[in-house]
Scaffold this active site. Sequence first.
Site, PDB file in Angstrom:
ATOM      1  N   ASP A 100       0.881  -1.158   0.000  1.00 41.62           N
ATOM      2  CA  ASP A 100       0.000   0.000   0.000  1.00 41.62           C
ATOM      3  C   ASP A 100       0.926   1.218   0.000  1.00 41.62           C
ATOM      4  O   ASP A 100       2.119   1.117   0.314  1.00 41.62           O
ATOM      5  CB  ASP A 100      -0.929  -0.024   1.229  1.00 41.62           C
ATOM      6  CG  ASP A 100      -2.120   0.901   1.028  1.00 41.62           C
ATOM      7  OD1 ASP A 100      -3.122   0.711   1.723  1.00 41.62           O
ATOM      8  OD2 ASP A 100      -2.046   1.792   0.153  1.00 41.62           O
TER       9      ASP A 100
HETATM   10  C1  GLC Z   1      -4.198   4.532  -0.110  1.00 39.91           C
HETATM   11  C2  GLC Z   1      -5.105   3.338   0.088  1.00 39.91           C
HETATM   12  C3  GLC Z   1      -5.106   2.381  -1.072  1.00 39.91           C
HETATM   13  C4  GLC Z   1      -4.880   3.161  -2.351  1.00 39.91           C
HETATM   14  C5  GLC Z   1      -3.462   3.690  -2.295  1.00 39.91           C
HETATM   15  C6  GLC Z   1      -3.153   4.574  -3.515  1.00 39.91           C
HETATM   16  O1  GLC Z   1      -3.655   4.938   1.083  1.00 39.91           O
HETATM   17  O2  GLC Z   1      -4.982   2.597   1.301  1.00 39.91           O
HETATM   18  O3  GLC Z   1      -6.373   1.708  -1.074  1.00 39.91           O
HETATM   19  O4  GLC Z   1      -5.059   2.330  -3.492  1.00 39.91           O
HETATM   20  O5  GLC Z   1      -3.183   4.398  -1.097  1.00 39.91           O
HETATM   21  O6  GLC Z   1      -3.886   5.768  -3.430  1.00 39.91           O
END
Ligand code: GLC
Length: 665
Positions: free
Chosen positions: A230
């Site tokens: 993430d």
């Molecule tokens: C965010 C989210 C994830 C998302 C990623 C990119 O913090 O947790 O679901 O796809 O970062 O924005």
Amino acid sequence: MDKNDIKRLIGELTLEEKAGLTSGEDQWMTKAVERLGIGHARTSDGPHGIRALDYTDPKANVTMPAVCFPTAVTTASSFDRDMLFEMGEELGSECHAYGVDVLLGPGVNMKRSPLCGRNFEYFSEDPLLAGELGAAFVNGVQSKGVGTSLKHYFANSQETRRFTSSSEMDERTMREIYLPAFETVVKKAQPWTVMAAYNKIGGTHATANKTALDEILRKEWGFEGLVVSDWGATHDRVGAILAGTDLTMPAEDTDMQIVEAVKNGTLPEEALDKCCERVLELVFKAEEGRKVSAEFDPEKAHEKARKYAANSMVLLKNDGDFLPLDKSEPIAFIGAFADVPRFQGGGSSHIIPTKITGALKAASEKGCKISYAPAYDPATGKTDTKLFTEALDLAKKSEKTVLFIGLPDSMEYEGGDRPHMKLPEDMNRLVEAVCTICPDTAVVLHNGSPVEIPWADKPKAILEAYLAGQASGGAAADIIFGDVNPSGRLAESFPKKLEDNPSYLYYIGEDDRVTYNEGLFIGYRYYESKAMEVLYPFGHGLSYTSFEYSGMDLDRWRPLDPETETVTVTVNVINTGKRAGYEVVQLYVHPDHVKMIRPKRELKAFKKIYLEPGETKNVSFTLGKRAFACWDPVSHGWTVEKGRFGIEICRNAHDVIARRDLWTR
Ligand code: GLC
């Protein structure tokens, strides 16, 4: 580009280039290595629409309009695999138009508590439903040559302290509740990527958790794709590589840590090569995927979004068949959400819609005679004397009223959990007052997760519209005026009050330890096992027609050897009403005489079927070992006890229609 070509390419990369491949170029893209013809792969959020950057100028970080489809909490209520597949195809086609190679969704985390700020982005409290619908969505997107990212792996069930908290649970809870949705999607759809969550699992960050990423995900389930962190979830670049996080996003200036680790022997170069292999596989899959022809028309997509929303919304109550309303009679719409619905949640999935259809506009397009009062500020849900008086004056003059209320944007979003399940107090007051003045009132709810409904006995009808995308208002109007027969079923339980929820005493945990003390017993697994009444049970939803069941049967009566045999369950479903409609046939398994502690019943199969008035269809389900199994923490494997199991066809998690017993041996 086959595996041998990729291995050859890796042999030509410098150590620095290899290290660079395992982290992003920028916020969204992988790194290229031009001299070897290695291009970028571009990712973009999110699960129900593209947060589309102007990719001609990605640094501008400008989000362009894209179609906002219904959120996962809404589409989960459709119980419709085909619809999720089709929505995936639509999003895959739109990705081509925006130059997106990997769409960062679906989210299949379990809903441990109604309070989680991202529940709107997740499907269900039930792992089977979440897994089946997640797999359908992934297959739909990937059928268009666009990848997905199954997220957030795993046990990311709260937003509070999400970067540091450790999800702690026993092995059965992990295996039977928090892993199966991911397992189903991996086995049925092979997502191009899996996104490792922010949180720790058993004390180790998901991005550095070898048990989760390598032993379970890859070795046990056969995941073939790439693991991406993430965004900002990698805390140790070397540890991430060793555990199997192939790509750290977004860009970081820590690549040299990997170079140093290889040089000083703490990171075997083979481990780095393995990650590079998967990055290159992704890049070349993306390159191939761009060749898939895909048409995308935002107007047609908007109409599909409206159809998906209408196929998902849940009619919770409809006393005296109050709905559908007659288009010829004057109706008052009260509540600002009638004009501009709340149709998505806050955070990384938030997008700029191409257009918005509110119920007010949709109803007037249907030729309905609608009067309107906003009644509250949509940003806060708060009212004032003028707005409140105006709304009540309208109610006094009206024969029938539809109230549009729900949670404002400020009450549920990524990065925060709700402190309670209440609607804005002024909205509760509004419902009480309007229903007293005008008893012939229906309420439309816009919320991304269950809310307490203290006035549930007051309105004649309640439609749960959830956060149903940019065409939400059109879908609500289609149902309210009968152009669509509602067929949604709740994919989560609505407890009467927050304190009834099984995680209530422990949710968000203490400091950085979050112990899942309720274990297996989340959602209906708890309420049904405790025989606790809920406001609306999992699987509940009304229709404008009626369905009856008959002739439930099993294709065997002898005890089942679950290791080698299956059982086929059949049942007739009849549309006994005057309208065509969809029914969701739900099959649960109810372990009776077994020694292991088990939830009272668990959803083990479902099918959505269409029936004309008077039509009968025979529906069948074949159940194998896993339908009866639980996880044995001693043998660390799935086991089926010798005992009696009730196979139940249910109207929802509480109401059993028919049951047949089966013994296992
Ligand atoms: C965010 C989210 C994830 C998302 C990623 C990119 O913090 O947790 O679901 O796809 O970062 O924005």
